[in-house]
Design a protein around this motif. Structure first.
Motif, PDB file in Angstrom:
ATOM      1  N   GLU A  45       0.818  -1.215   0.000  1.00  0.00           N
ATOM      2  CA  GLU A  45       0.000   0.000   0.000  1.00  0.00           C
ATOM      3  C   GLU A  45       0.850   1.263   0.000  1.00  0.00           C
ATOM      4  O   GLU A  45       0.518   2.259  -0.658  1.00  0.00           O
ATOM      5  N   THR A  46       1.961   1.248   0.722  1.00  0.00           N
ATOM      6  CA  THR A  46       2.806   2.433   0.808  1.00  0.00           C
ATOM      7  C   THR A  46       3.341   2.850  -0.550  1.00  0.00           C
ATOM      8  O   THR A  46       3.493   4.043  -0.834  1.00  0.00           O
ATOM      9  N   ALA A  47       3.623   1.890  -1.421  1.00  0.00           N
ATOM     10  CA  ALA A  47       4.126   2.197  -2.758  1.00  0.00           C
ATOM     11  C   ALA A  47       3.000   2.386  -3.760  1.00  0.00           C
ATOM     12  O   ALA A  47       3.113   3.204  -4.678  1.00  0.00           O
ATOM     13  N   THR A  49      -0.196   3.476  -3.215  1.00  0.00           N
ATOM     14  CA  THR A  49      -1.022   4.666  -3.005  1.00  0.00           C
ATOM     15  C   THR A  49      -0.492   5.889  -3.744  1.00  0.00           C
ATOM     16  O   THR A  49      -1.245   6.549  -4.469  1.00  0.00           O
ATOM     17  N   GLN A 161       4.103  10.108   7.290  1.00  0.00           N
ATOM     18  CA  GLN A 161       3.819   9.182   6.190  1.00  0.00           C
ATOM     19  C   GLN A 161       2.939   9.837   5.136  1.00  0.00           C
ATOM     20  O   GLN A 161       3.155   9.656   3.929  1.00  0.00           O
ATOM     21  N   THR A 165       3.974  10.487   1.285  1.00  0.00           N
ATOM     22  CA  THR A 165       3.133  10.034   0.180  1.00  0.00           C
ATOM     23  C   THR A 165       2.821  11.173  -0.774  1.00  0.00           C
ATOM     24  O   THR A 165       2.865  11.008  -2.006  1.00  0.00           O
TER      25      THR A 165
END
Length: 368
Positions: A45-47, A49, A161, A165
């Motif tokens: 998800e971190t990459a 999104t 975070q 993002t």
């Protein structure tokens, strides 16, 4: 002369059963691939999104970038100016929205609490439960505030975070815009030679659908916010600017967002201005929604993939179950891209349109 085949040569299943089994196998394969893809998106998800947000931003800002290119601006400079415009516009809009909500947020919350009290007075026991719910919600917010204060480090981590993002998404928007002319080459390099044209056409149709959806939704959200905001100001509803900002933000969640923001506006009017003004506010909200559904959506999104309301609601529900609020925001544009791909495939390989065609699902009124 008998034409019956020997029993050993006869198929075990009739033709209809074999066709059904083949389609079931295809459906299971597609569902399995989709489930694995969604699982990978959740795991990474971190990459994922910032990539999805960057694609939406690129779709929204593509016309500005192309206009700069037509003005003979160098590609890197045009992409940089576009990203700078994003920072100025989004930053200014965020400041206006946050300032409006901060200035009027307490007033809106107090009006909602008063609305619960008024409902309690009119509906007796049922209303009392609503009043108790409001009090319990206030206690829950106080406890949540205490927990948040004690977990300041965790909160700062979440903010960090989010900022990371946003920065990554802006950088990706720059590269996506600058190198957009090479996207077709990348798609062709990923596909066998015989399917390169088809894959490029599918990618273009999907991106055009997302681009049209983002531009149309942003324009419609702006018009909705202005019209409802003016109506609230005329009716002297407290927190009109903050409520208008809420209308604009929630408009990116079709149907559900309009319902939530409209309900909040009506409750605030009921608490501070009385039953008659609340009815007027309800009339303003409904009138704007009718204008959107019958005028704005058909005109603005007439050249994009328009989805039936049932499809939109199912997409929002699925997105919320997978990724919460972010999933609700991303579900509809991703579904628009899916229908764009389906439309391209039908144009190449499908039969002429009939009453059971895919367009029956995607050709209804656009989301509003």
């Amino acid at each position: 002369m008998s034409t019956d085949r020997p029993a050993a040569d006869r198929p075990l299943l009739p033709e209809g059963a074999r066709r059904t089994a083949a389609w079931c196998a295809v459906a299971l394969l597609v569902a399995g691939v989709a489930a694995v893809f969604i699982w990978l998106c959740v795991v990474f998800e971190t990459a994922v999104t910032p990539v999805l947000l960057a694609l939406l931003g690129t779709a929204l800002l593509g016309p500005l970038y192309r206009r700069l290119l037509r003005m003979k601006v160098q590609k890197s400079l045009a992409a940089g100016l576009t990203v700078l415009a994003v920072l100025v516009v989004v930053g200014g809009a965020t400041y206006i929205v946050v300032a409006a909500l901060v200035d009027t947020g307490a007033q809106i919350v107090e009006s909602l609490r008063q609305a619960a009290v008024d409902i309690a007075e009119h509906f007796g026991a049922a209303g009392t439960s609503l009043d108790d719910l409001a009090k319990n919600a206030r206690q829950l917010l106080e406890r949540f505030g205490g927990t948040a204060a004690s977990g300041l480090i965790s909160g700062l981590s979440v903010v960090g975070q989010m900022l990371a993002t946003a920065v990554l998404a802006l950088l990706l928007i720059f590269f996506f815009l600058r190198d957009s002319d090479r996207a077709a080459e990348v798609l062709r390099s990923l596909a066998p030679r015989s399917t390169g044209d088809m894959l490029e056409a599918m990618g273009r149709r999907a991106f055009e659908a997302v681009e049209g959806f983002m531009r149309g939704t942003t324009f419609v959200a702006f018009v909705d916010a202005v019209l409802i905001g003016v109506g609230l100001l005329v009716l002297q509803v407290p927190g009109a600017v903050g409520l208008a900002a809420l209308v604009f933000v929630t408009a990116y969640i079709p149907y559900l967002g309009a319902f939530l923001s409209g309900a909040v506006a009506v409750l605030v009017a009921l608490a501070d201005r009385g039953f008659v003004i609340a009815l007027w506010v309800l009339g303003v909200v409904l009138a704007v929604q009718v204008l959107e559904g019958n005028v704005l959506q058909p005109v603005v999104q007439s050249r994009t993939v328009q989805m039936h309301p049932a499809v939109v609601m199912l997409a929002i529900t699925a997105g919320a179950s997978v990724a919460g609020v972010l999933g609700m925001l991303l579900a509809v544009p991703l579904t628009a891209a899916f229908f764009g791909v389906i439309g391209e495939l039908r144009g190449r390989y499908g039969s002429p349109e009939g009453p059971g065609s895919v367009r029956d699902l995607s050709g209804g009124p656009g989301p509003g």
